[in-house]
Design a protein around this motif. Structure first.
Motif, mmCIF file in Angstrom:
data_model
loop_
_atom_site.group_PDB
_atom_site.id
_atom_site.type_symbol
_atom_site.label_atom_id
_atom_site.label_comp_id
_atom_site.label_asym_id
_atom_site.label_seq_id
_atom_site.Cartn_x
_atom_site.Cartn_y
_atom_site.Cartn_z
ATOM 1 N N GLN A 208 0.827 -1.199 0.000
ATOM 2 C CA GLN A 208 0.000 0.000 0.000
ATOM 3 C C GLN A 208 0.866 1.256 0.000
ATOM 4 O O GLN A 208 0.562 2.234 -0.695
ATOM 5 C CB GLN A 208 -0.936 -0.004 1.209
ATOM 6 C CG GLN A 208 -2.000 -1.092 1.147
ATOM 7 C CD GLN A 208 -2.892 -1.108 2.366
ATOM 8 O OE1 GLN A 208 -2.404 -1.233 3.488
ATOM 9 N NE2 GLN A 208 -4.192 -0.989 2.156
ATOM 10 N N ASP A 212 1.105 4.145 -2.836
ATOM 11 C CA ASP A 212 0.922 5.541 -2.456
ATOM 12 C C ASP A 212 2.098 6.410 -2.886
ATOM 13 O O ASP A 212 2.083 7.627 -2.656
ATOM 14 C CB ASP A 212 0.747 5.666 -0.940
ATOM 15 C CG ASP A 212 -0.586 5.125 -0.445
ATOM 16 O OD1 ASP A 212 -1.520 5.009 -1.265
ATOM 17 O OD2 ASP A 212 -0.691 4.813 0.763
ATOM 18 N N ASP A 248 -9.020 -2.227 -2.291
ATOM 19 C CA ASP A 248 -8.324 -1.048 -2.806
ATOM 20 C C ASP A 248 -8.679 -0.869 -4.284
ATOM 21 O O ASP A 248 -8.486 -1.792 -5.088
ATOM 22 C CB ASP A 248 -6.815 -1.228 -2.643
ATOM 23 C CG ASP A 248 -6.026 0.046 -2.916
ATOM 24 O OD1 ASP A 248 -6.310 0.724 -3.936
ATOM 25 O OD2 ASP A 248 -5.124 0.367 -2.131
#
Length: 319
Positions: A208, A212, A248
């Motif tokens: 993640q 990002d 996600d």
């Protein structure tokens, strides 16, 4: 208009670790090991274009990996492996049981350096990888370490990755694919401090952070593949973290099957989904599956366990 190329991406937590260095190569060359033979038959049957192997012993020159890949003829001309964190000695008492030099005192559990590492086999050329395996656990943004458990000298060496986290560019005919491969620790075999459960969650969270942009530009077109050792609904560990990850919007869950591993119901966790192949949202998923034939059918024997408890997971994708 020409049809888009379809690529089969797979991961397999093969039982290809042995009790000491060099033994896997010995068993591959002898061609008498039933687990190896069954694993080879399953891989040949599914015939992926790109395959992430977890629990595969590493050696410096890739001799065992090349010997294994050669058994498939020209299916996998490109092979890749880096030294894993499994079995990497620290000289410290990482599990704090008062003894040194045990498998759980290594950076990642391992009886010897390279025990149960990772490897990639591919039909297509592989470019220079980004290796995140050296990242200290404490340096992951938002890391949650077991409170008060590790002394300062352990925090100085304890890496996040149990085996490894790699971003490997695959040179597909119609454009590059970033293959994000990993194998996380099981969220068990610890104490009330839950060090393995917390580490398992943060090993997933690393992806993640990557998406990002926490370690440079985020990959545009990717597939995350490997053994997360975490079910989104059942078993030990932070299942909600896996469920949130699967939701996600930057990736998609092809839902190839609810279970990818078969452990005993009594004294074990039972069937769980722990291995994943997750394409980014820009891919079109044409098909997906877990090679789990009916009992008595297929290549896995009458109990389905001829190659161990884990099953091969595959996804067919196109642009």
């Amino acid at each position: 208009m020409a049809a888009a190329d379809t690529y089969r991406i797979a991961t397999y937590a093969t039982p290809l670790s042995r009790d000491g260095p060099g033994l896997l190569l010995r068993d591959i060359l002898k061609a008498e090991d039933s687990q190896i033979a069954t694993s080879q038959a399953v891989i040949a049957h599914i015939a992926p274009d790109v395959l992430v192997l977890t629990d595969f012993d590493y050696d410096l020159d890739g001799v065992a990996l090349n010997a294994f890949a050669d058994t498939f003829g020209d299916l996998f001309p490109h092979r890749f492996a880096l030294r894993p964190n499994t079995g990497l000695a620290t000289g410290l008492d990482l599990d704090r049981n008062g003894r040194l030099g045990e498998p759980r005192d290594a950076i990642g559990y391992g009886r010897f350096a390279g025990d149960g590492g990772m490897a990639i086999l591919s039909r297509f050329a592989l470019s220079e990888a980004t290796d995140l395996s050296g990242l200290l656990w404490r340096d992951l943004p938002g890391a949650t370490l077991p409170e008060g458990f590790y002394p300062p000298e352990v925090l100085e060496v304890q890496r996040l990755s149990t085996s490894g986290h790699w971003i490997v560019p695959v040179d597909l005919p119609d454009g590059p694919l970033s293959l994000m491969a990993f194998a996380a620790t099981p969220p068990v075999f610890d104490g009330p401090e839950d060090r393995n459960g917390l580490r398992n969650r943060d090993e997933l969270r690393l992806w993640q952070v990557v998406l990002d942009g926490g370690f440079g530009p985020a990959p545009d077109s990717f597939v995350i593949a490997g053994n997360a050792n975490l079910d989104p609904a059942d078993g030990d560990g932070f299942s909600d973290a896996m469920a949130d990850f699967l939701a996600d919007p930057r990736l998609q869950d092809p839902l190839p099957g609810l279970d990818t591993a078969d452990w005993p119901e009594e004294g074990g966790p039972g069937n769980l989904r722990v291995s994943y192949v997750l394409p980014s949202a820009d891919w079109r998923v044409a098909d997906a599956g877990v090679y789990w034939p009916a009992p008595g059918a297929g290549l896995l024997g009458s109990d389905g366990l001829a190659a161990g408890p884990h099953h091969l997971v595959w996804v067919d994708i196109s642009r």
